[in-house]
Design a protein around this motif. Structure first.
Motif, short mmCIF file in Angstrom:
data_model
loop_
_atom_site.label_atom_id
_atom_site.label_comp_id
_atom_site.label_asym_id
_atom_site.label_seq_id
_atom_site.Cartn_x
_atom_site.Cartn_y
_atom_site.Cartn_z
N ASP A 166 7.46 -27.44 -11.05
CA ASP A 166 8.04 -26.11 -11.25
C ASP A 166 7.36 -25.11 -10.33
OD1 ASP A 166 9.88 -26.56 -13.41
OD2 ASP A 166 8.11 -26.99 -14.63
N ALA A 167 8.06 -24.01 -10.06
CA ALA A 167 7.45 -22.93 -9.28
C ALA A 167 6.55 -22.14 -10.23
CB ALA A 167 8.53 -22.03 -8.71
N VAL A 168 5.26 -22.08 -9.90
CA VAL A 168 4.30 -21.48 -10.82
C VAL A 168 3.48 -20.41 -10.10
CG1 VAL A 168 2.24 -21.97 -12.22
CG2 VAL A 168 4.16 -23.57 -12.24
N ASP A 169 3.22 -19.34 -10.84
CA ASP A 169 2.39 -18.25 -10.34
C ASP A 169 0.92 -18.59 -10.65
OD1 ASP A 169 1.38 -15.66 -9.79
OD2 ASP A 169 1.57 -15.16 -11.91
N VAL A 170 0.12 -18.75 -9.59
CA VAL A 170 -1.26 -19.22 -9.77
C VAL A 170 -2.11 -18.22 -10.56
CG1 VAL A 170 -3.38 -19.90 -8.55
CG2 VAL A 170 -1.16 -20.58 -7.66
N ALA A 171 -1.91 -16.92 -10.28
CA ALA A 171 -2.73 -15.92 -10.99
C ALA A 171 -2.48 -16.01 -12.50
CB ALA A 171 -2.40 -14.52 -10.48
N GLY A 172 -1.21 -16.22 -12.89
CA GLY A 172 -0.88 -16.33 -14.31
C GLY A 172 -1.50 -17.58 -14.92
N LEU A 173 -1.50 -18.66 -14.12
CA LEU A 173 -2.07 -19.92 -14.61
C LEU A 173 -3.58 -19.77 -14.85
CD1 LEU A 173 -1.15 -22.88 -15.06
CD2 LEU A 173 -1.99 -23.37 -12.77
#
Ligand code: ADP
Length: 229
Positions: free
Chosen positions: A74-81
């Motif tokens: 999936d396309a994931v936002d690293v900062a959110g992770l």
């Protein structure tokens, strides 16, 4: 294989299980107050639900890793992770009096990953770093999590100020069941390596005696920032 699977699952679900028990105990204490605090109890119950779901996600993501089934991407936002990993680990870090430094570049592109698996890699690396600093009785306990873009990939780094990786341990660091801790399983880094390799990357590490250890890996970015699934 069965031994590795069992050890991996118990290593990875230990943290959410611990969090469920601690939250439930705290909830019972709030209920037993003369005037029970419902807002606190609700927040703790929400935490229990989230941890229970996370444990279930971890088990299914480990199963798919072991079975080599078509990976989830999936396309994931690293900062959110990273924020989510910090939320999971915050009380552990506080208990061990560890200062956390987040150095996340602005406007990072999204990455194409199995979110649950990469979250586990971050949680494992941060947990190891925290344990190394606490067990090594490091005086200065600083943990840095960094993310930056390099050559169309996102580089993630976890660095601690602990005793560094013992030279005798270096060769066997990623071996399943290899641990120097009395309560360790020796599965954390083996799992991290499998997950990162399944994402087409490699875990690198650098270590200096008494200065600490740094583990890093890269993740492929999402073409044009679009989720193409
Ligand atoms: P476990 O955490 O159960 O011991 P791991 O596979 O995660 O298993 O780690 C294997 C070993 O690598 C640890 O027992 C420890 O000796 C060493 N190690 C891992 N991370 C670090 C670190 N940040 N600093 C120093 N040593 C480390």
């Amino acid at each position: 294989m069965l031994g590795e699977m069992t050890a991996s699952i118990s290593h990875e679900v230990n943290q959410p299980l611990g969090s469920i028990v601690t939250s439930a105990e705290a909830g019972l204490r709030w209920l037993n107050h003369e005037t029970p605090n419902h807002a606190e109890v609700r927040a703790l119950l929400e935490r229990i639900v989230a941890s229970g779901r996370r444990a279930a996600d971890i088990i299914s993501s480990l199963k798919s890793l072991a079975r080599n089934t078509k990976p989830e991407r999936d396309a994931v936002d690293v900062a959110g992770l990273i924020d989510e990993a910090v939320l999971i680990l915050r009380s552990d870090l506080n208990r061990r009096q560890i200062a956390l430094r987040l150095e996340i570049s602005r406007d990072l592109p999204q990455v194409r990953i199995d979110r649950t698996q990469i979250l586990q890699v971050i949680v494992n690396l941060v947990t190891n770093a925290a344990q190394a600093m606490a067990d090594g009785q490091a005086w200065n306990r600083t943990l840095a999590i960094r993310a930056r873009e390099s050559q169309q990939r996102v580089v993630l780094e976890v660095e601690d100020s602990g005793p560094g990786v013992d030279p005798k341990v270096r060769e066997r660091l990623f071996e399943s069941f290899y641990t120097t801790k009395t309560t360790g399983t020796g599965m954390g880094l083996a799992i991290c390596r499998s997950i990162v390799e399944a994402h087409g990357s490699k875990i690198e590490f650098q270590s200096s005696p008494y200065l600490g250890a740094r583990f890093s890996f890269t993740l492929g970015t999402e073409p044009n920032g679009q989720d193409t699934i």
